[in-house]
Design a protein around this motif. Structure first.
Motif, PDB file in Angstrom:
ATOM      1  N   VAL A 147      91.937 -34.909  22.877  1.00  0.00           N
ATOM      2  CA  VAL A 147      91.806 -33.449  23.015  1.00  0.00           C
ATOM      3  C   VAL A 147      90.399 -33.070  22.569  1.00  0.00           C
ATOM      4  CG1 VAL A 147      92.657 -31.217  22.249  1.00  0.00           C
ATOM      5  CG2 VAL A 147      94.242 -33.111  22.521  1.00  0.00           C
ATOM      6  N   PRO A 148      89.632 -32.367  23.413  1.00  0.00           N
ATOM      7  CA  PRO A 148      88.291 -31.994  22.971  1.00  0.00           C
ATOM      8  C   PRO A 148      88.362 -31.060  21.766  1.00  0.00           C
ATOM      9  CG  PRO A 148      88.797 -31.032  25.119  1.00  0.00           C
ATOM     10  CD  PRO A 148      89.939 -31.914  24.771  1.00  0.00           C
ATOM     11  N   LYS A 149      87.431 -31.200  20.871  1.00  0.00           N
ATOM     12  CA  LYS A 149      87.401 -30.331  19.688  1.00  0.00           C
ATOM     13  C   LYS A 149      86.843 -28.980  20.073  1.00  0.00           C
ATOM     14  CE  LYS A 149      87.460 -32.580  15.309  1.00  0.00           C
ATOM     15  NZ  LYS A 149      86.811 -33.698  14.667  1.00  0.00           N
ATOM     16  N   PRO A 150      87.533 -27.881  19.736  1.00  0.00           N
ATOM     17  CA  PRO A 150      86.978 -26.562  20.055  1.00  0.00           C
ATOM     18  C   PRO A 150      85.638 -26.375  19.348  1.00  0.00           C
ATOM     19  CG  PRO A 150      89.214 -26.361  19.203  1.00  0.00           C
ATOM     20  CD  PRO A 150      88.815 -27.782  19.041  1.00  0.00           C
ATOM     21  N   MET A 151      84.785 -25.560  19.960  1.00  0.00           N
ATOM     22  CA  MET A 151      83.487 -25.276  19.369  1.00  0.00           C
ATOM     23  C   MET A 151      83.692 -24.728  17.949  1.00  0.00           C
ATOM     24  SD  MET A 151      80.749 -22.746  21.030  1.00  0.00           S
ATOM     25  CE  MET A 151      79.430 -21.996  20.134  1.00  0.00           C
ATOM     26  N   GLY A 152      83.036 -25.359  16.985  1.00  0.00           N
ATOM     27  CA  GLY A 152      83.097 -24.864  15.610  1.00  0.00           C
ATOM     28  C   GLY A 152      84.214 -25.468  14.780  1.00  0.00           C
ATOM     29  N   ALA A 153      85.026 -26.359  15.379  1.00  0.00           N
ATOM     30  CA  ALA A 153      86.094 -26.995  14.599  1.00  0.00           C
ATOM     31  C   ALA A 153      85.534 -28.204  13.871  1.00  0.00           C
ATOM     32  CB  ALA A 153      87.238 -27.412  15.507  1.00  0.00           C
TER      33      ALA A 153
END
Lengths: 472, 311
Positions: free
Chosen positions: B304-310
């Motif tokens: 799962v791609p990491k959301p921006m800023g996670a």
């Protein structure tokens, strides 16, 4: 100072040659040519304005004026309730009527205070323009203003983010000892297709924009103040560079890509910083204000005027003569469209805002609010292209099954998996929505625009978010 | 999107007809028609709206037909198509829901059911006027050579001779070798495959991963003398390119994120070479794709791609 620091005016010292853009995003048809060449016109005083008591993010205002009372331009008619709120002022001289209600484009039903205009107004036509954008902006003397006073003035003037997010400005302008601000970014990206209100403002009135930028920077004691514009607006870049000459404000040119004007995308593109998930720009020492907001801030501080007018683009191939208009807040959509020659035969959908993030409206009798940056009238073809349609799905391209092609993933500027969050809405599965970070979605609409199966991905994500809110 | 796949397959089909003449037209045509008919019929009995217009059945039929050897019986084409659409796709709920690549499900079914007609020996037809059919497929020759060596037998003179012919680069690259209808011409597959990637009908991460992993594995195998073919020969022979560019890139049965797609591609490349080297089959693309299809839900969960800023 190192050579790189000097070359980049100090602001971008760390990565002077970085490409100024962000990850993901799309290139929708810009269509700015329709209205970009039209100078801002002052609309003739409407017979009536209708002022919703909620025009910002936060708590609705409390009505403070009796029906059938005389109000002057700029009188407070709705007082802010709570910290995250903003007062609302009369946008003309006239007589108030009984409170009625209206449905805002996003679907919320709110009380409105109608004001019937008097025959004589303090300003009309060109005088309105000159009072708001013209004259001297005392750029040399701005450092005499008290920082706290600037924030208080923003609060009393009812300033909110005029880019469309409508977050009360005074909250952003408060100094915070724990979170010092290094960068004040002034957002002139205007990445939304069709809209040219900010472009015309930057081109015609760069001095109030810069003046407000300096005041905002002073309010939070920012080390750097930077106006950010996409590279498709060369004239506005030039005008702002001229106006910023000799000040501490620099101008940063960005790649043209949607959603470049998104707060988090802007910060990433200009500073290479990432706002933490669920956090605010404040957390990385940044404040972002729209150019329209800074111009209104300059007017509030230097001229003592509250927010009563704004620039609205009326554009799209469905409107006879696209224009950029300076209008009193509360003017009806119908009045604006009529002033632009009305709708033509191919008009199909009227949108509050631009086609990417705006909402299709069901009635033209809704008022312009503080957050209305434009009215876009799409033809049938454009309606389909941008994924709008009737409530029954008519006029939309036929939906086909999701092939999991992953285009929504590759264009998502927040690096989410939009398809999965949409699936969560369809299967009523809050855990799935949570696992895929539905709350991090900024609703830019890239996923829905890009989807080859014509799935209304962003609309489904909104449902997912609502589902999560219900759960908690 | 599906139309781009059809355009991408065009050079492959042209080369199939050039090399195998009429049998290519007949078999591929039969598969496409049978796929369309099964889809139409299944929609009818399930009272679902007709979906022939999405071209997915056409693509399935094309890929199935192109993966069969020249001279397959008509019933192999038909049974393969019915299984591909019926069990491969409709049983899972139709387009977008299926776990396994429909064309490969169909092919695996007929390959296991009619082993004698689809095994390595079935590719050789001695009395045909299509010259390439008189030779075994390059991978079969390589397999025979390697198994002779491994068993400590002396390699027969004709195998040695055949290997020299099969190793030649240009016939492999152009497609003048025996094999399944659509797999022989590397140049046509590369052209079509790159077109698909540029049009984003295929995710480039998958062929990249497959070629990378395939190359490394095959190079290791060559280094340890497990195969007489060089890594490059492994990539351009058999259905490696067909699999990497056209079969593994089916969006429905591959992971959704970029990282996931790349991992999926790596898996396809590794398993293809492993099956070529260590199984009884000379070619491993089909099973490699099906195996990795089964791993997709797992990959999707993990990558799962990491959301921006996670974090």
């Amino acid at each position: 100072m190192s050579m790189a620091t000097i070359l980049s005016k100090g602001t971008f010292a760390k990565r002077p040659f970085r490409k100024r853009s962000f990850k993901g995003g799309i290139y929708p048809p810009e269509q700015k040519g329709l209205a970009a060449g039209m100078p801002i016109e002052v609309i003739p005083t409407p017979e009536e304005v209708r002022l919703p008591l909620l025009q910002h993010l936060g708590a609705p205002c409390k009505q403070v004026i009796e029906p059938r009372s005389q109000v002057q331009l700029g009188d407070i008619i709705g007082r802010a309730k709570g910290f995250i709120s903003a007062p609302i002022h009369a946008s003309l001289r006239g007589t108030t009527a009984r409170v009625s209600a209206t449905t805002l484009p996003a679907g919320r039903r709110v009380d409105v205070i109608p004001i019937k205009a008097d025959e004589t107004q303090p300003f009309t036509d060109r005088a309105v323009y000159d009072e708001i954008f013209g004259g001297d902006w005392a750029i040399e003397e701005l450092n005499n203003y008290d920082p706290e006073q600037i924030a208080n003035t923003a609060r009393d003037a009812g300033l909110v983010g005029l880019g469309g997010a409508t977050f009360p400005t005074h909250i952003k302008l408060r100094r915070n000892k724990e979170k010092p601000i290094s960068h004040m970014l002034i957002n002139g990206a205007e990445c939304e297709p069709y809209l040219t209100a900010d472009y015309r403002l930057m081109l015609e009135a760069p001095r109030p924009v810069i003046s407000g930028a300096i005041l905002a920077g002073r309010a939070v004691d920012a080390e750097h103040v930077t106006v950010c514009i996409e590279n498709n607006k060369p004239k506005a870049i030039k005008a702002l560079r001229n106006a910023a000459e000799g000040t501490n404000v620099s101008v940063c040119v960005l790649k043209t890509k949607y959603p470049q004007g998104g707060e988090k995308q802007l910060i990433s593109a200009v500073l290479g910083k990432t706002v933490p998930l669920g956090g605010l720009p404040l957390d990385v020492g940044v404040v972002v204000l729209n150019v329209g907001t800074t111009a209104a801030l300059a007017r509030a501080v230097l001229r003592g005027r509250p927010l009563t007018h704004r620039v609205v683009t009326v554009s799209g191939k469905g409107v006879m003569a696209p224009k950029n208009l300076l209008v009193p807040i509360g003017t009806s959509f119908r009045y604006l469209i009529d002033y632009c020659g009305g709708l033509n035969d191919v008009a199909q959908t009227v949108i509050a805002g631009g086609p990417m993030m705006g909402f299709a409206v069901g009635s033209l009798d809704i008022p312009v609010t503080k957050g209305t940056s434009g009215i876009t009238v799409l033809t049938q073809h454009e309606t389909r292209r941008f994924g709008f349609g009737g409530g029954d799905g008519s006029g939309q391209k036929p939906q086909t099954p999701c092939l999991r092609c992953g285009r929504c993933v590759s264009v998502c500027p927040m690096n989410l998996v939009p398809g999965r969050i949409a699936q969560a809405a369809r299967t009523n599965h809050p855990q799935l929505a949570e696992r895929y970070h539905a709350d991090a979605c900024v609703e830019c609409g890239c996923c829905a625009f890009e989807c080859p199966a014509n799935i209304p991905v962003v609309q489904l994500i909104r449902l997912s978010k609502a589902m999560l809110r219900r759960k908690t | 999107m599906m139309v781009d796949v059809l355009v991408g397959l065009l050079p492959v089909m042209v080369m199939a007809v050039v090399v195998f003449r009429w049998s290519a037209v007949v078999e591929v045509g039969l598969c496409v028609l049978a796929c369309l008919a099964s889809e139409w019929l299944l929609n009818l009995v399930q009272k679902k709206p007709q979906t022939l217009g999405d071209f997915s059945a056409v693509v399935t039929g094309l890929l199935l037909g192109l993966s069969l050897p020249s001279g397959s019986s008509w019933y192999i084409c038909v049974i393969g198509s019915v299984v591909a659409i019926g069990i491969g796709k409709a049983a899972f709920g139709g387009l977008g829901m299926n776990l396994f690549n429909p064309a490969m499900v169909g092919r695996a079914f007929v390959m296991l059911s009619f082993a004698s007609q689809l095994g390595a020996s079935a590719y050789v037809v001695t009395d045909s006027d299509v010259t390439v059919l008189s030779q075994a497929t390059p991978l079969t020759i390589a397999k025979q050579y390697a198994s002779d060596l491994a068993a400590g037998r002396e390699v027969a003179g004709n195998v040695e001779h055949q290997l020299q012919a099969a190793e030649k680069f240009w016939p492999l690259f152009i497609g003048q070798v025996n094999g399944s209808l659509g797999e022989t011409s590397a140049i046509a597959l590369l052209l079509g495959g790159i077109y698909m990637c540029l049009r984003r009908a295929a995710a480039w991460q998958i062929p990249l991963g497959a070629l990378l992993a395939g190359f490394v594995c095959a190079a290791l195998a060559r280094w340890t003398d497990l195969t007489p073919f060089t890594a490059l020969r492994h990539l351009i022979s058999g259905s490696f390119l067909l699999g990497a560019f056209f079969i593994a890139t089916d969006p429905v049965t591959s992971p959704i994120s970029s990282l996931g797609k790349f991992i999926f591609g790596l898996g396809v490349g590794i398993f293809t070479v492993l099956i070529r080297l260590f199984s009884g089959y000379p070619e491993g693309v089909m099973f490699a794709v099906l195996l990795m299809n089964a791993a997709v839900p797992l990959i999707d969960r993990w990558a799962v791609p990491k959301p921006m800023g996670a974090g």
